[in-house]
Design an enzyme around this catalytic site. Structure first.
Site, PDB file in Angstrom:
ATOM      1  N   THR A 286       0.769  -1.238  -0.071  1.00 47.84           N
ATOM      2  CA  THR A 286      -0.061   0.080   0.087  1.00 47.84           C
ATOM      3  C   THR A 286       0.904   1.187   0.041  1.00 47.84           C
ATOM      4  OG1 THR A 286       0.049   0.326   2.386  1.00 47.84           O
ATOM      5  CG2 THR A 286      -1.506  -1.092   1.444  1.00 47.84           C
ATOM      6  N   ASP A 287       0.182   2.488  -0.397  1.00 48.09           N
ATOM      7  CA  ASP A 287       0.846   3.657   0.015  1.00 48.09           C
ATOM      8  C   ASP A 287       0.751   3.849   1.485  1.00 48.09           C
ATOM      9  OD1 ASP A 287       2.070   6.115  -0.360  1.00 48.09           O
ATOM     10  OD2 ASP A 287       1.320   6.599  -2.066  1.00 48.09           O
ATOM     11  N   TYR A 288       1.416   5.001   1.923  1.00 49.23           N
ATOM     12  CA  TYR A 288       1.657   4.946   3.428  1.00 49.23           C
ATOM     13  C   TYR A 288       0.314   5.390   4.136  1.00 49.23           C
ATOM     14  CZ  TYR A 288       3.787   7.416   7.562  1.00 49.23           C
ATOM     15  OH  TYR A 288       4.164   7.512   8.921  1.00 49.23           O
TER      16      TYR A 288
END
Length: 759
Positions: A286-288
């Site tokens: 995932t992104d952050y």
């Protein structure tokens, strides 16, 4: 809320990306056997740990790991750490994982190596303007070599989002607006980062952001995306597929939604398309904290549902959110997530570690001797300077103001004229801006003692207190001085010089992530400086520093020479001076359109016709009352110190079948006074289709070097593949009919020929 009942069938069912099929399972390899044996020994908690990524903390005093994360590492509950580098520090963390855990599974270390690690290259948008695939592959290779020497295994790059709204700050990280060129650049960067194999001197790449992030509404970062299935398939997805074909090791989800489903929970996107249809073998991160943020999106009621949705959709690793760590064991017990789903994700993560060689030698990337010789070597700095020069775009050069003579006096004026901090741009990662070369330094280095060089700041980057507060709260390091004193001093210095180099634009913090701008003009503080300098009546060269297209109508109308330098990296000043003084003849071409006004956005070269095209004679046609429809600087635009002329393109056939090749040739002549490079561009137009077609589509380019007075015949070959598109039934095919070929120096200034495709 039961996320499993969310249905996007009307949107996704019609999407087919033709020519791909689910690959058959490979025979059991040595890697498969090793990982199967390892997984048979793992507890559920240890498996979930492999799907969990936490951050390290970096400060002026050095890197550190939070106490809670340290405990989790030593319990085998962490699979990856990001923001951790240097051989000594990563060895320390790796020893925690390998020596203290039950199964001795190594960590994987990731970092944002976006356009260089320690040696910083131009921002990706700038690099793309070189139209030099070999140079872009080389910069990624050097970045990967330095990163791997500094303890890293994995970079969160390349960003391959096609973007056509320059208000979005993250246009700086991509390759611009064109799908075809963007796909080629995506492949080159993956190949550069990863090499042919992970031999300890390369890193695993990560394609991001999957998918549609470049189409955020209003150009506002993290905003929603609402696109048609045709836009998704034709414009957004191809660069992502190109990186799968190039063997990319990982993918990152995007923050946005597609058809009402956040990408991080989009099973069609992550599993059905990416893993099954495209046959992607790597893992998805995932992104952050993207999983946590799904609650705000409104597709799940709480964090536990978010974690379940992400895992069941095909996410393999949770970046920093800790939602898998908190909830997945419970979700498995409740039957909300299957062990089979967990196992599939764990296998992908472990395979990446195996391919990187970490099971054979967990410390192979922790070599301090290699770090000392590889990082910021003279060869790397030389490459950074060369690639920076190739990225610059000469936007205007009236009456050959450039190149400058290596004599007389030059006044460098502007807040970016003797600035180091902003030279390395946004997302410069581990780069040390103190080691960057400013423009004033570069001019002195290149011009030598024969040129008297003076400097005055002239203005603050901005006098807007609100923007300054936001920038400095995020590490902008922007100092503010009295505007009146700055302006007076600048006029005094400039009035005594033969030539003025006016260095203006954005600070590094005004572009990149979380840096959307509704007004993409040069800040008012600098506009005032430009207006005052203009009144002096001196020759002025405008040098631009920016991470996005700017609106420059006033500047274009008033200054004789404009050089676009983006944020050029560690060697920025030297590279710019090389161009200013003619040591290098600029050859860059824009990969994103520069509008006249934000009111034109979106504006890009590959737009379609309307039923009422603009006509000055017809009031009721598609146009503005106050400005022309066309942009200030079109896609593919860029000047040289010399002049290139084109003859009309010649086709070897006027009628072809789908099995034929069409050869296109054009003679280009350098009839100016300098040797130089030219990017010869070929576009096509399908005149009639079952669905409307763009006015132009890039389908070829060649970067050629011509000595003054030299002519060269440039040859292109078109095949049926170049003519295909998604027809009215979303079938990828070509259709018989009339086509045009355009060849020229940019997307606007071309000459054309015609041909017909028959069955």
């Amino acid at each position: 809320m039961n996320y499993k009942k969310i249905s996007c069938a009307l949107f996704f069912a019609a999407l087919t990306v033709n020519g791909f099929s689910q690959s058959k399972p490979a025979p059991k390899s040595k890697m498969d056997q090793y990982i199967s044996s390892l997984m048979s020994k793992m507890t559920l908690e240890e498996k979930i740990g492999q799907l969990t990524q936490y951050t390290s903390d970096m400060a002026l005093t050095g890197p550190s790991i939070r106490a809670g994360y340290k405990d989790d590492i030593q319990k085998g509950l962490v699979g990856s750490i990001f923001n951790a580098y240097t051989p000594a520090y990563t060895r320390q963390l790796q020893e925690m994982a390998v020596k203290n855990t039950r199964l001795h599974i190594p960590l994987i270390f990731g970092y944002d190596v976006i356009h260089g690690h320690k040696t910083i290259f131009p921002i990706p948008l700038g690099e793309s303007s070189s139209w030099d695939l070999a140079a872009m592959e080389k910069s990624a290779h050097i970045a990967g070599a330095e990163a791997s020497a500094d303890g890293l295994h994995w970079t969160f790059a390349p960003m391959v989002d096609i973007a056509r709204d320059p208000r979005w700050g993250r246009v700086a990280e991509g390759a611009g607006e064109d799908v075809w060129l963007g796909s080629l650049i995506a492949k080159a960067r993956v190949k550069g980062f990863q090499g042919d194999k992970y031999d300890g001197t390369s890193v695993m790449a990560c394609t991001k952001h999957f998918a549609g992030y470049g189409f955020v509404q209003g150009g506002r970062d993290y905003n929603i995306v609402d696109v048609s299935q045709r836009t998704l398939v034709e414009t957004i997805l191809p660069p992502f597929k190109a990186t799968v074909d190039a063997g990319v090791g990982s993918f990152m989800t995007s923050f946005n939604e597609l058809a009402g489903v956040p990408s991080t929970a989009n099973k069609w996107l992550l599993t059905d398309l990416l893993k099954k249809q495209w046959g992607f073998k790597g893992f998805v991160v995932t992104d952050y904290t993207a999983i946590n943020e799904m609650v705000n999106h409104g597709n799940v009621a709480n964090d536990k549902e978010a974690a379940e949705a992400a895992l069941n959709a095909g996410v393999d690793m949770d970046m920093q959110g800790a939602e898998f760590a908190r909830y997945t064991k419970q979700s498995v017990a409740e039957g909300k997530v299957s062990v089979k789903t967990i196992d599939e994700a764990v296998r992908r993560v472990l395979e990446a570690k195996y391919k990187l060689g970490l099971f054979d030698d967990p410390y192979k990337y922790c070599n301090e001797d290699r770090a000392r010789t590889e990082i910021m070597s003279q060869a790397n700095l030389d490459a950074a300077r060369d690639i920076a020069r190739k990225s610059f775009v000469l936007l205007k050069n009236y009456q050959q103001v450039l190149p400058l003579k290596k004599s007389g006096s030059v006044a460098v004026i502007g807040p970016l004229g003797d600035d180091k901090r902003d030279m390395i741009g946004n997302w410069s990662g581990a780069g040390d801006w103190n080691k960057a070369v400013s423009l004033t330094e570069g001019i002195k280095n290149v011009a030598g003692n024969s040129v008297q060089v003076t400097y005055a700041k002239g203005a603050n980057i901005t006098d807007d207190a609100n923007i300054l507060r936001q920038l400095n709260n995020s590490g902008g390091d922007i100092s503010v001085e009295d505007p009146e004193k700055l302006l007076k001093a600048a006029k005094d210095v400039a009035s005594k010089a033969d030539v003025i180099v006016l260095a203006v634009g954005e600070s590094q913090g005004m572009t990149g992530e979380a840096a959307s701008r509704s007004d993409i003009s040069i800040p008012e503080s600098q506009k005032r400086l430009m207006r005052e300098i203009y009144t002096l009546g001196k020759p002025v060269v405008l040098v631009l520093f920016n991470g996005r297209p700017l609106t420059l109508e006033w500047e274009d109308a008033h200054f004789p020479a404009i050089l676009e330098t983006w944020f050029a990296g560690t060697e920025a000043g030297n590279a710019i001076a090389d161009v200013l003084f003619g040591n290098y003849n600029p050859a860059g071409k824009l990969t994103i359109t520069f509008p006249r006004s934000v009111g034109q956005i979106p504006v890009y070269y590959g737009m379609k016709n309307t039923g009422r095209p603009a006509s000055p004679e017809n009031k009721y046609s598609s146009k503005y009352l106050d400005i022309p429809n066309d942009p200030l600087y079109p896609f593919g635009y860029g000047l040289s110190y010399t002049t290139f002329t084109y003859r009309r393109p010649v086709l070897d056939k006027t009628t072809i079948k789908t099995t034929d090749k069409l050869n296109v040739s054009v003679t280009v002549t350098n009839n100016g006074n300098y040797d130089g490079e030219e990017v010869v561009q070929l576009y096509i137009r399908d005149m009639v289709g079952s669905v409307t077609r763009p006015l132009k589509q890039l389908r070829g380019f060649q970067k050629v070097f011509l000595r003054k007075g030299e002519s060269k015949e440039i040859k292109f070959t078109l095949t049926n593949e170049d003519l295909k598109f998604y027809d009215v039934n979303m079938k990828y095919t070509s259709e018989p009919g009339d086509f045009k070929v355009f060849v020229g120096t940019n997307s606007r200034d071309t000459q054309e020929a015609s041909f017909k495709l028959t069955i």
